[in-house]
Design a protein around this motif. Structure first.
Motif, short mmCIF file in Angstrom:
data_model
loop_
_atom_site.label_atom_id
_atom_site.label_comp_id
_atom_site.label_asym_id
_atom_site.label_seq_id
_atom_site.Cartn_x
_atom_site.Cartn_y
_atom_site.Cartn_z
N TRP A 70 1.98 -6.53 11.25
CA TRP A 70 3.00 -7.47 11.72
C TRP A 70 3.52 -8.35 10.59
O TRP A 70 4.72 -8.47 10.38
CB TRP A 70 2.40 -8.31 12.84
CG TRP A 70 3.26 -9.36 13.44
CD1 TRP A 70 4.28 -9.19 14.33
CD2 TRP A 70 3.15 -10.76 13.23
NE1 TRP A 70 4.80 -10.41 14.68
CE2 TRP A 70 4.13 -11.39 14.01
CE3 TRP A 70 2.31 -11.55 12.44
CZ2 TRP A 70 4.29 -12.77 14.04
CZ3 TRP A 70 2.48 -12.92 12.47
CH2 TRP A 70 3.47 -13.52 13.26
N THR A 71 2.60 -8.94 9.82
CA THR A 71 3.02 -9.79 8.71
C THR A 71 3.65 -8.97 7.59
O THR A 71 4.57 -9.43 6.93
CB THR A 71 1.86 -10.62 8.13
OG1 THR A 71 0.80 -9.74 7.74
CG2 THR A 71 1.35 -11.62 9.14
N GLY A 72 3.16 -7.75 7.39
CA GLY A 72 3.74 -6.89 6.35
C GLY A 72 5.18 -6.53 6.66
O GLY A 72 6.05 -6.59 5.79
N THR A 88 11.83 -9.78 5.38
CA THR A 88 12.35 -11.08 4.95
C THR A 88 12.76 -11.05 3.48
O THR A 88 13.79 -11.61 3.11
CB THR A 88 11.31 -12.18 5.22
OG1 THR A 88 11.02 -12.19 6.62
CG2 THR A 88 11.83 -13.54 4.81
N VAL A 89 11.98 -10.40 2.64
CA VAL A 89 12.35 -10.28 1.23
C VAL A 89 13.66 -9.50 1.09
O VAL A 89 14.56 -9.90 0.35
CB VAL A 89 11.23 -9.62 0.40
CG1 VAL A 89 11.71 -9.25 -0.99
CG2 VAL A 89 10.02 -10.53 0.31
N PHE A 117 6.26 -4.42 -5.71
CA PHE A 117 5.31 -4.95 -4.75
C PHE A 117 5.77 -4.75 -3.31
O PHE A 117 4.94 -4.62 -2.40
CB PHE A 117 4.97 -6.41 -5.06
CG PHE A 117 4.08 -6.53 -6.27
CD1 PHE A 117 2.81 -5.99 -6.27
CD2 PHE A 117 4.53 -7.16 -7.42
CE1 PHE A 117 1.98 -6.07 -7.39
CE2 PHE A 117 3.72 -7.25 -8.54
CZ PHE A 117 2.45 -6.70 -8.53
N ILE A 118 7.06 -4.69 -3.07
CA ILE A 118 7.56 -4.35 -1.73
C ILE A 118 7.13 -2.92 -1.39
O ILE A 118 6.64 -2.64 -0.29
CB ILE A 118 9.09 -4.50 -1.64
CG1 ILE A 118 9.47 -5.97 -1.65
CG2 ILE A 118 9.64 -3.82 -0.38
CD1 ILE A 118 10.97 -6.21 -1.79
N GLY A 171 3.51 0.84 1.47
CA GLY A 171 2.44 1.84 1.41
C GLY A 171 1.18 1.35 2.10
O GLY A 171 0.50 2.12 2.80
N SER A 172 0.86 0.08 1.96
CA SER A 172 -0.32 -0.49 2.62
C SER A 172 -0.16 -0.50 4.13
O SER A 172 -1.10 -0.21 4.87
CB SER A 172 -0.57 -1.91 2.11
OG SER A 172 -0.84 -1.89 0.73
N ILE A 173 1.03 -0.84 4.61
CA ILE A 173 1.30 -0.85 6.05
C ILE A 173 1.14 0.56 6.61
O ILE A 173 0.47 0.76 7.64
CB ILE A 173 2.71 -1.39 6.34
CG1 ILE A 173 2.80 -2.88 5.99
CG2 ILE A 173 3.10 -1.16 7.81
CD1 ILE A 173 4.23 -3.40 5.95
#
Length: 108
Positions: free
Chosen positions: A65-67, A73-74, A92-93, A98-100
């Motif tokens: 959710w935060t990701g 937002t960015v 980093f985006i 990738g992490s999400i």
């Protein structure tokens, strides 16, 4: 189904952060419209997050959710608010996306 609710909640998170940014740029009745949009998106986002966490692991749901909110937002900031764009921001985006996706793949 709860993943869809979580993604929608993340999109509403983008809505409330973007509305807050627009409210800071305006005055008068326009400012209050943006704050109203902020409140509506905030309630919708939190409600969808709560519904999603009924079956999804809390840590995974919150991170996704935060990701989604952070990435969106960015991107909104770069596209609409003319924020700086650099290699490292994009790097980093992409890492965050990738992490999400990774969290989605390893969650039951």
């Amino acid at each position: 189904m709860n993943w869809i609710l979580l993604i929608l909640g993340g999109l509403f998170e983008i809505g409330f952060t973007s509305s807050l940014g627009k409210a800071k740029e305006t005055t008068g009745s326009t400012m209050y419209l943006w704050y109203t949009s902020f409140a509506i998106c905030l309630v919708a986002s939190m409600t969808l997050l709560i519904k999603a966490t009924k079956t999804l692991p809390l840590g995974t749901a919150y991170a996704v959710w935060t990701g989604i909110g952070a990435v969106g937002t960015v991107l909104i900031g770069i596209i609409f608010f003319k924020e700086d764009i650099s290699f490292w921001r994009i790097f980093f985006i992409i890492t965050l996306i990738g992490s999400i996706l990774g969290l989605k793949l390893v969650s039951h």
